[in-house]
Design a protein around this motif. Structure first.
Motif, mmCIF file in Angstrom:
data_model
loop_
_atom_site.group_PDB
_atom_site.id
_atom_site.type_symbol
_atom_site.label_atom_id
_atom_site.label_comp_id
_atom_site.label_asym_id
_atom_site.label_seq_id
_atom_site.Cartn_x
_atom_site.Cartn_y
_atom_site.Cartn_z
ATOM 1 N N UNK A 29 0.816 -1.208 0.000
ATOM 2 C CA UNK A 29 0.000 0.000 0.000
ATOM 3 C C UNK A 29 0.853 1.262 0.000
ATOM 4 N N UNK A 30 2.028 1.202 0.617
ATOM 5 C CA UNK A 30 2.885 2.379 0.739
ATOM 6 C C UNK A 30 3.983 2.372 -0.318
ATOM 7 N N UNK A 31 3.600 2.092 -1.537
ATOM 8 C CA UNK A 31 4.573 1.992 -2.619
ATOM 9 C C UNK A 31 4.692 3.271 -3.431
ATOM 10 N N UNK A 32 5.161 3.112 -4.661
ATOM 11 C CA UNK A 32 5.376 4.242 -5.564
ATOM 12 C C UNK A 32 4.568 4.114 -6.850
ATOM 13 N N UNK A 33 3.817 3.013 -6.974
ATOM 14 C CA UNK A 33 3.019 2.825 -8.178
ATOM 15 C C UNK A 33 3.626 1.874 -9.172
ATOM 16 N N UNK A 34 4.611 1.073 -8.742
ATOM 17 C CA UNK A 34 5.231 0.087 -9.630
ATOM 18 C C UNK A 34 4.368 -1.174 -9.658
ATOM 19 N N UNK A 35 4.103 -1.679 -10.859
ATOM 20 C CA UNK A 35 3.206 -2.826 -10.964
ATOM 21 C C UNK A 35 3.531 -3.649 -12.200
ATOM 22 N N UNK A 42 -4.922 -8.736 -21.984
ATOM 23 C CA UNK A 42 -4.132 -7.523 -22.126
ATOM 24 C C UNK A 42 -4.796 -6.282 -21.568
ATOM 25 N N UNK A 43 -6.067 -6.086 -21.866
ATOM 26 C CA UNK A 43 -6.767 -4.893 -21.381
ATOM 27 C C UNK A 43 -6.869 -4.896 -19.863
ATOM 28 N N UNK A 44 -7.130 -6.054 -19.280
ATOM 29 C CA UNK A 44 -7.215 -6.174 -17.821
ATOM 30 C C UNK A 44 -5.863 -5.879 -17.184
ATOM 31 N N UNK A 45 -4.787 -6.391 -17.768
ATOM 32 C CA UNK A 45 -3.440 -6.075 -17.277
ATOM 33 C C UNK A 45 -3.233 -4.558 -17.236
ATOM 34 N N UNK A 46 -3.639 -3.897 -18.310
ATOM 35 C CA UNK A 46 -3.491 -2.446 -18.416
ATOM 36 C C UNK A 46 -4.251 -1.744 -17.290
ATOM 37 N N UNK A 47 -5.462 -2.209 -17.001
ATOM 38 C CA UNK A 47 -6.272 -1.593 -15.946
ATOM 39 C C UNK A 47 -5.652 -1.802 -14.569
ATOM 40 N N UNK A 48 -5.119 -2.979 -14.308
ATOM 41 C CA UNK A 48 -4.490 -3.248 -13.017
ATOM 42 C C UNK A 48 -3.255 -2.376 -12.815
ATOM 43 N N UNK A 49 -2.478 -2.193 -13.868
ATOM 44 C CA UNK A 49 -1.294 -1.332 -13.790
ATOM 45 C C UNK A 49 -1.710 0.116 -13.520
ATOM 46 N N UNK A 50 -2.785 0.567 -14.174
ATOM 47 C CA UNK A 50 -3.283 1.926 -13.946
ATOM 48 C C UNK A 50 -3.773 2.100 -12.505
ATOM 49 N N UNK A 51 -4.499 1.119 -12.003
ATOM 50 C CA UNK A 51 -4.974 1.159 -10.615
ATOM 51 C C UNK A 51 -3.801 1.351 -9.645
ATOM 52 N N UNK A 52 -2.766 0.542 -9.806
ATOM 53 C CA UNK A 52 -1.626 0.612 -8.894
ATOM 54 C C UNK A 52 -0.863 1.925 -9.056
ATOM 55 N N UNK A 53 -0.677 2.352 -10.290
ATOM 56 C CA UNK A 53 0.076 3.578 -10.542
ATOM 57 C C UNK A 53 -0.609 4.795 -9.931
ATOM 58 N N UNK A 54 -1.900 4.917 -10.157
ATOM 59 C CA UNK A 54 -2.619 6.088 -9.670
ATOM 60 C C UNK A 54 -2.957 5.973 -8.188
ATOM 61 N N UNK A 55 -2.902 4.756 -7.645
ATOM 62 C CA UNK A 55 -3.057 4.570 -6.207
ATOM 63 C C UNK A 55 -1.745 4.583 -5.460
ATOM 64 N N UNK A 56 -0.632 4.741 -6.192
ATOM 65 C CA UNK A 56 0.710 4.750 -5.600
ATOM 66 C C UNK A 56 0.956 3.514 -4.742
ATOM 67 N N UNK A 57 0.574 2.366 -5.304
ATOM 68 C CA UNK A 57 0.772 1.085 -4.640
ATOM 69 C C UNK A 57 1.633 0.204 -5.530
ATOM 70 N N UNK A 58 2.568 -0.501 -4.931
ATOM 71 C CA UNK A 58 3.358 -1.473 -5.674
ATOM 72 C C UNK A 58 2.608 -2.800 -5.677
ATOM 73 N N UNK A 59 2.561 -3.449 -6.838
ATOM 74 C CA UNK A 59 1.781 -4.684 -6.920
ATOM 75 C C UNK A 59 2.345 -5.612 -7.976
ATOM 76 N N UNK A 60 2.124 -6.902 -7.741
ATOM 77 C CA UNK A 60 2.459 -7.945 -8.719
ATOM 78 C C UNK A 60 1.248 -8.857 -8.832
ATOM 79 N N UNK A 61 0.769 -9.038 -10.061
ATOM 80 C CA UNK A 61 -0.343 -9.930 -10.343
ATOM 81 C C UNK A 61 0.144 -11.022 -11.289
#
Length: 202
Positions: A29-35, A42-61
């Protein structure tokens, strides 16, 4: 417990395997938006990356699903895993702001997302899609994804389309707004002693 400068890292790690999907998901939760997101859609991947980037959360799916059937299980089960990871990362919710709202424009589309980390799961999804598919993703699955997140994270979640006609723009604005609203709600406010509730618990 992992620490960052003496502060506990708010991370969630979920491994979820069924006959339909195999998922490994990590969120900070306290990341920089790296995902990175690999779901096979492909489209879903894009949405998940956008969610993390704009939420400033680091995530791996990392998701393997039965896409030979359709996108349903993959998208919904990813939502379940994300909800569980968010719940895990928030822990006792001590000193979080609890509420978050974001308005996000995307060309002609304007979306509002409001949420409460109340542990009272609910979803109001007021956004009609005029196309069945965007890329390889069924647009009906957007609502199912957010229902799965809300009910597994314990979020009261309201999603409202104020304007818009292009389904890509609408969905993109929803994912960005959810990220921004979640970022606001999970922020620590040192003025809050315990949790933001007169009941003393969330």
């Amino acid at each position: 417990m992992k620490m960052n400068g003496g502060i506990p890292l708010r991370e969630g790690l979920v491994s979820r395997n069924t006959k339909e999907t195999q998922i490994k998901l990590q969120i900070n939760i306290d990341g920089k938006g790296d995902c990175t997101a690999n779901t096979g859609i492909g489209f879903f991947d894009h949405m998940l990356v956008l969610f993390a980037r704009h939420g400033l959360m680091d995530a791996v799916f990392e998701v393997n699903g039965d896409l030979h059937v359709d996108s349903h299980h993959t998208v919904e089960d990813t939502g379940i895993a994300l909800g569980l990871a968010i719940r895990q990362a928030l822990g006792d919710k001590r000193s979080i702001k609890r509420y978050g709202t974001a308005f996000v424009p995307m060309d002609e589309a304007l979306v509002q997302v409001s949420l409460d980390l109340s542990d009272r799961p609910f979803l109001v999804f007021d956004a009609c899609m005029t196309r069945q598919m965007v890329g390889q993703m069924d647009t009906q699955m957007v609502e199912e994804f957010f229902r799965a997140v809300a009910f597994n994270a314990g979020i009261t979640l309201h999603v409202k389309l104020l304007h818009g006609s292009n389904c890509h723009h609408i969905i993109e604005a929803i994912f960005k707004a959810f990220g921004k609203a979640l970022d606001e709600a999970t922020k620590i406010d040192t003025r809050i002693v315990g949790v933001m509730s007169t009941k003393g618990t969330l």
